[in-house]
Design a protein around this motif. Sequence first.
Motif, PDB file in Angstrom:
ATOM      1  N   CYS A  73      59.219  18.968  49.260  1.00  0.00           N
ATOM      2  CA  CYS A  73      59.121  17.671  49.933  1.00  0.00           C
ATOM      3  C   CYS A  73      57.655  17.296  50.065  1.00  0.00           C
ATOM      4  O   CYS A  73      56.876  18.037  50.672  1.00  0.00           O
ATOM      5  CB  CYS A  73      59.782  17.716  51.305  1.00  0.00           C
ATOM      6  SG  CYS A  73      59.624  16.128  52.163  1.00  0.00           S
ATOM      7  N   ASN A  75      56.440  15.057  51.773  1.00  0.00           N
ATOM      8  CA  ASN A  75      56.174  14.610  53.139  1.00  0.00           C
ATOM      9  C   ASN A  75      56.001  15.808  54.076  1.00  0.00           C
ATOM     10  O   ASN A  75      55.054  15.871  54.856  1.00  0.00           O
ATOM     11  CB  ASN A  75      57.338  13.724  53.582  1.00  0.00           C
ATOM     12  CG  ASN A  75      56.928  12.710  54.620  1.00  0.00           C
ATOM     13  OD1 ASN A  75      55.740  12.423  54.790  1.00  0.00           O
ATOM     14  ND2 ASN A  75      57.909  12.175  55.317  1.00  0.00           N
ATOM     15  N   CYS A  76      56.927  16.754  53.988  1.00  0.00           N
ATOM     16  CA  CYS A  76      56.885  17.963  54.828  1.00  0.00           C
ATOM     17  C   CYS A  76      55.902  18.996  54.277  1.00  0.00           C
ATOM     18  O   CYS A  76      55.528  19.934  54.976  1.00  0.00           O
ATOM     19  CB  CYS A  76      58.265  18.599  54.923  1.00  0.00           C
ATOM     20  SG  CYS A  76      59.531  17.523  55.632  1.00  0.00           S
ATOM     21  N   CYS A  89      65.504  14.536  52.119  1.00  0.00           N
ATOM     22  CA  CYS A  89      65.020  15.754  52.755  1.00  0.00           C
ATOM     23  C   CYS A  89      65.789  15.973  54.063  1.00  0.00           C
ATOM     24  O   CYS A  89      65.892  15.053  54.873  1.00  0.00           O
ATOM     25  CB  CYS A  89      63.528  15.624  53.036  1.00  0.00           C
ATOM     26  SG  CYS A  89      62.878  16.981  54.025  1.00  0.00           S
ATOM     27  N   CYS A  92      62.917  15.534  57.137  1.00  0.00           N
ATOM     28  CA  CYS A  92      62.246  14.273  57.461  1.00  0.00           C
ATOM     29  C   CYS A  92      63.052  13.065  56.983  1.00  0.00           C
ATOM     30  O   CYS A  92      62.725  11.929  57.323  1.00  0.00           O
ATOM     31  CB  CYS A  92      60.845  14.240  56.850  1.00  0.00           C
ATOM     32  SG  CYS A  92      60.844  14.099  55.053  1.00  0.00           S
TER      33      CYS A  92
HETATM   34 ZN   LIG Z   1      60.717  16.306  54.185  1.00  0.00          ZN
END
Ligand SMILES: [Zn+2]
Length: 113
Positions: A73, A75-76, A89, A92
């Motif tokens: 991910c 973002n994570c 995900c 998130c």
């Molecule tokens: Zn994520």
Amino acid sequence: MHELMLAESVVRLVEDTARQAGAKRVTRVRLALGALAHVDPDALLYCCELVARDGVAAGAVYEVDRPAAEAWCANCLRIVVPAAAGASCPDCGGFELDIRAGEEMRVIDIAVA
Ligand SMILES: [Zn+2]
């Protein structure tokens, strides 16, 4: 039909391997089918039995391993486990996932007599 084509390549590989080993009969085929592979396991096994019916792999028992899905991910910034192909995900809810595992389909091994 997608599964039929896959089954033909699986059975061809199994039969070639059995022939090279000098086997008379294939008793078991172990397949890895990733959790995100776009394949219906029941349909695939049905097609394998159909395709294999006149060859050395006729009547073989199929075992299917389902390797877990893994995606990075963005973002994570870590590996997460998406629930399905195209899913977001689980942490998130974002869709910036790079699939790293779970889409594979291969023959792990076969047992012969
Ligand atoms: Zn994520």
